[in-house]
Design a protein around this motif. Structure first.
Motif, mmCIF file in Angstrom:
data_model
loop_
_atom_site.group_PDB
_atom_site.id
_atom_site.type_symbol
_atom_site.label_atom_id
_atom_site.label_comp_id
_atom_site.label_asym_id
_atom_site.label_seq_id
_atom_site.Cartn_x
_atom_site.Cartn_y
_atom_site.Cartn_z
ATOM 1 N N VAL A 75 0.839 -1.195 0.000
ATOM 2 C CA VAL A 75 0.000 0.000 0.000
ATOM 3 C C VAL A 75 0.876 1.246 0.000
ATOM 4 O O VAL A 75 1.784 1.381 0.823
ATOM 5 C CB VAL A 75 -0.941 0.036 1.222
ATOM 6 C CG1 VAL A 75 -1.796 1.311 1.192
ATOM 7 C CG2 VAL A 75 -1.835 -1.196 1.254
ATOM 8 N N ALA A 76 0.608 2.141 -0.929
ATOM 9 C CA ALA A 76 1.247 3.458 -0.963
ATOM 10 C C ALA A 76 0.162 4.508 -0.773
ATOM 11 O O ALA A 76 -0.851 4.498 -1.486
ATOM 12 C CB ALA A 76 1.966 3.677 -2.286
ATOM 13 N N THR A 77 0.353 5.387 0.204
ATOM 14 C CA THR A 77 -0.640 6.417 0.485
ATOM 15 C C THR A 77 0.056 7.745 0.724
ATOM 16 O O THR A 77 1.200 7.786 1.198
ATOM 17 C CB THR A 77 -1.475 6.078 1.738
ATOM 18 O OG1 THR A 77 -0.595 5.914 2.858
ATOM 19 C CG2 THR A 77 -2.280 4.817 1.541
ATOM 20 N N GLY A 78 -0.640 8.822 0.423
ATOM 21 C CA GLY A 78 -0.061 10.125 0.715
ATOM 22 C C GLY A 78 -0.811 11.261 0.061
ATOM 23 O O GLY A 78 -1.861 11.084 -0.566
ATOM 24 N N MET A 79 -0.232 12.455 0.226
ATOM 25 C CA MET A 79 -0.788 13.669 -0.345
ATOM 26 C C MET A 79 0.294 14.380 -1.145
ATOM 27 O O MET A 79 1.422 14.540 -0.680
ATOM 28 C CB MET A 79 -1.330 14.591 0.755
ATOM 29 C CG MET A 79 -2.012 15.849 0.211
ATOM 30 S SD MET A 79 -2.533 16.998 1.530
ATOM 31 C CE MET A 79 -3.766 16.008 2.368
ATOM 32 N N VAL A 80 -0.065 14.801 -2.352
ATOM 33 C CA VAL A 80 0.869 15.468 -3.246
ATOM 34 C C VAL A 80 0.241 16.766 -3.729
ATOM 35 O O VAL A 80 -0.940 16.797 -4.093
ATOM 36 C CB VAL A 80 1.217 14.572 -4.452
ATOM 37 C CG1 VAL A 80 2.157 15.291 -5.415
ATOM 38 C CG2 VAL A 80 1.833 13.260 -3.982
ATOM 39 N N GLU A 81 1.029 17.826 -3.722
ATOM 40 C CA GLU A 81 0.574 19.108 -4.257
ATOM 41 C C GLU A 81 1.112 19.263 -5.676
ATOM 42 O O GLU A 81 2.320 19.151 -5.908
ATOM 43 C CB GLU A 81 1.056 20.261 -3.387
ATOM 44 C CG GLU A 81 0.531 21.611 -3.838
ATOM 45 C CD GLU A 81 0.934 22.740 -2.908
ATOM 46 O OE1 GLU A 81 0.168 23.720 -2.791
ATOM 47 O OE2 GLU A 81 2.020 22.639 -2.284
ATOM 48 N N THR A 82 0.231 19.506 -6.627
ATOM 49 C CA THR A 82 0.626 19.613 -8.022
ATOM 50 C C THR A 82 0.278 20.986 -8.580
ATOM 51 O O THR A 82 -0.609 21.674 -8.072
ATOM 52 C CB THR A 82 -0.061 18.532 -8.874
ATOM 53 O OG1 THR A 82 -1.491 18.716 -8.784
ATOM 54 C CG2 THR A 82 0.294 17.135 -8.392
ATOM 55 N N SER A 83 0.966 21.372 -9.640
ATOM 56 C CA SER A 83 0.657 22.607 -10.345
ATOM 57 C C SER A 83 0.806 22.363 -11.836
ATOM 58 O O SER A 83 1.577 21.501 -12.266
ATOM 59 C CB SER A 83 1.581 23.748 -9.896
ATOM 60 O OG SER A 83 2.936 23.402 -10.078
ATOM 61 N N ASP A 84 0.057 23.110 -12.630
ATOM 62 C CA ASP A 84 0.070 22.940 -14.077
ATOM 63 C C ASP A 84 1.262 23.691 -14.668
ATOM 64 O O ASP A 84 1.388 24.904 -14.504
ATOM 65 C CB ASP A 84 -1.237 23.472 -14.673
ATOM 66 C CG ASP A 84 -1.451 23.019 -16.105
ATOM 67 O OD1 ASP A 84 -0.466 22.619 -16.753
ATOM 68 O OD2 ASP A 84 -2.602 23.068 -16.573
ATOM 69 N N THR A 85 2.140 22.955 -15.342
ATOM 70 C CA THR A 85 3.331 23.552 -15.951
ATOM 71 C C THR A 85 3.289 23.440 -17.475
ATOM 72 O O THR A 85 4.331 23.434 -18.126
ATOM 73 C CB THR A 85 4.605 22.875 -15.414
ATOM 74 O OG1 THR A 85 4.541 21.470 -15.700
ATOM 75 C CG2 THR A 85 4.741 23.074 -13.916
ATOM 76 N N ASN A 86 2.079 23.355 -18.028
ATOM 77 C CA ASN A 86 1.895 23.230 -19.486
ATOM 78 C C ASN A 86 2.623 22.011 -20.043
ATOM 79 O O ASN A 86 3.115 22.023 -21.175
ATOM 80 C CB ASN A 86 2.364 24.497 -20.201
ATOM 81 C CG ASN A 86 1.550 25.714 -19.805
ATOM 82 O OD1 ASN A 86 0.324 25.675 -19.807
ATOM 83 N ND2 ASN A 86 2.228 26.791 -19.440
ATOM 84 N N GLY A 87 2.686 20.967 -19.237
ATOM 85 C CA GLY A 87 3.278 19.720 -19.687
ATOM 86 C C GLY A 87 4.779 19.627 -19.529
ATOM 87 O O GLY A 87 5.354 18.547 -19.716
ATOM 88 N N ILE A 88 5.448 20.719 -19.184
ATOM 89 C CA ILE A 88 6.904 20.714 -19.068
ATOM 90 C C ILE A 88 7.308 20.139 -17.714
ATOM 91 O O ILE A 88 6.838 20.588 -16.667
ATOM 92 C CB ILE A 88 7.471 22.135 -19.232
ATOM 93 C CG1 ILE A 88 7.109 22.681 -20.621
ATOM 94 C CG2 ILE A 88 8.980 22.141 -19.027
ATOM 95 C CD1 ILE A 88 7.464 24.135 -20.817
ATOM 96 N N ILE A 89 8.192 19.145 -17.723
ATOM 97 C CA ILE A 89 8.653 18.492 -16.503
ATOM 98 C C ILE A 89 10.093 18.931 -16.262
ATOM 99 O O ILE A 89 11.022 18.519 -16.955
ATOM 100 C CB ILE A 89 8.599 16.952 -16.630
ATOM 101 C CG1 ILE A 89 7.235 16.507 -17.152
ATOM 102 C CG2 ILE A 89 8.928 16.296 -15.293
ATOM 103 C CD1 ILE A 89 6.066 16.918 -16.295
ATOM 104 N N SER A 90 10.291 19.788 -15.276
ATOM 105 C CA SER A 90 11.625 20.308 -14.972
ATOM 106 C C SER A 90 11.876 20.212 -13.474
ATOM 107 O O SER A 90 10.959 20.018 -12.683
ATOM 108 C CB SER A 90 11.761 21.764 -15.436
ATOM 109 O OG SER A 90 10.801 22.588 -14.787
#
Length: 290
Positions: A75-90
């Motif tokens: 089991v993997a559980t957690g909370m992640v905060e994400t933001s929209d970067t127009n698809g760019i992963i840096s």
């Protein structure tokens, strides 16, 4: 956006197992569009520690037990905060030549049909051509669960004309590499608008675009990745990026059941996370003095 994830994978061994070994790539890492607020991985309710970067920079841990077991529950559980970067992963802090993602594998070796599909995309700048390639793959391969298998190659899926996110991603990757574009497979989670529970992780591809870096393409959904995506692990193909890979010394039938639930955190859940962070800030100095 703050997303809560629960990913459970259960294995059952009909006649029991005397040894189980699992490679776990279940610890998301931080980049400019993703911040891990809280995360825990357990196997049979015991926390797993010792996650360390692999050759791609993703975090992984090895779990091994030498004893009789009738099943394993990961089991993997957690909370992640994400933001929209127009698809760019840096911001992944990678220290290798992206050209390693030009390597072909058994799952991504380009067939003549894949090379032909890739060659049909000619107009526009590199980013435009990759968008067109993603659309061409999706037009050629309908989303049809149940007609491909984990071992289905990119060439076979294109020939069948149907498949799932794994197939779309691997065909895109194979075609991009045939054009000299480094591309990699990504496993992770996607929060659907209806909040529906999933039965497995989601998959998409990342391609190296000059001047931009890595850009995520979700060919199945005809979009670049947004803040609805949680990036987990990457690799040359689906097998290489699998969040859970295991082996067991077992007789009889081995059953596998997976369940993924992801949803946007409520105000109460965000407040609980803030309180945890504040408690950690107060307790860390005391621990440091011990």
């Amino acid at each position: 956006m703050k997303l809560i994830v629960r990913h459970q994978t259960s294995y059952s061994y009909g006649a029991g197992s005397s040894r189980v070994a699992m490679l776990l790539k279940l610890m998301p890492r931080r980049h400019h569009g993703q911040r891990v607020l809280e995360w825990q991985v357990t196997v049979n309710d015991d926390p797993v520690f010792g996650f360390a970067p692999n050759g791609y920079g993703d975090l992984e841990a090895l779990w091994i037990r030498h004893r009789h077991m009738t099943g394993v529950n990961v089991v993997a559980t957690g909370m992640v905060e994400t933001s929209d970067t127009n698809g760019i992963i840096s911001g992944l802090d990678e220290h290798f030549n992206p050209r390693i993602y030009l390597r072909e594998t058994a799952l991504t070796e380009p067939s003549a049909a894949i090379r032909e599909l890739a060659g049909s995309v000619r107009d526009g700048d590199p980013l435009d051509r990759l968008h067109a390639l993603s659309a061409a793959v999706r037009d050629a391969v309908a989303y049809r669960p149940g007609i491909t298998r984990p071992e289905t190659t990119a060439g076979e899926a294109l020939m069948i004309g149907g498949g799932v996110c794994q197939d779309h991603a691997q065909i895109f990757i194979s075609a991009a590499r045939s054009l000299g574009v480094p591309a990699r497979y990504v496993a992770g989670y996607l929060a659907t608008q209806d909040g529906e529970a999933l039965h497995e992780t989601h998959a998409w591809a990342e391609a190296m675009v000059p001047g931009l870096g890595w850009v995520g393409f979700d060919t199945s959904n005809r979009v670049c990745v947004t803040d609805s995506y949680v990036r987990l692990a990457s690799g040359l193909d689906a097998d290489d990026a699998a969040p859970v890979r295991g082996s067991a010394m077992a007789a009889g039938t081995i059953g596998i059941d997976a369940d993924v639930r992801i949803a946007q955190a409520s105000d109460d859940e965000r407040e609980q996370q803030l309180q945890k962070q504040q408690q950690q800030q107060w307790t860390l100095p005391a621990r440091a003095r011990e």
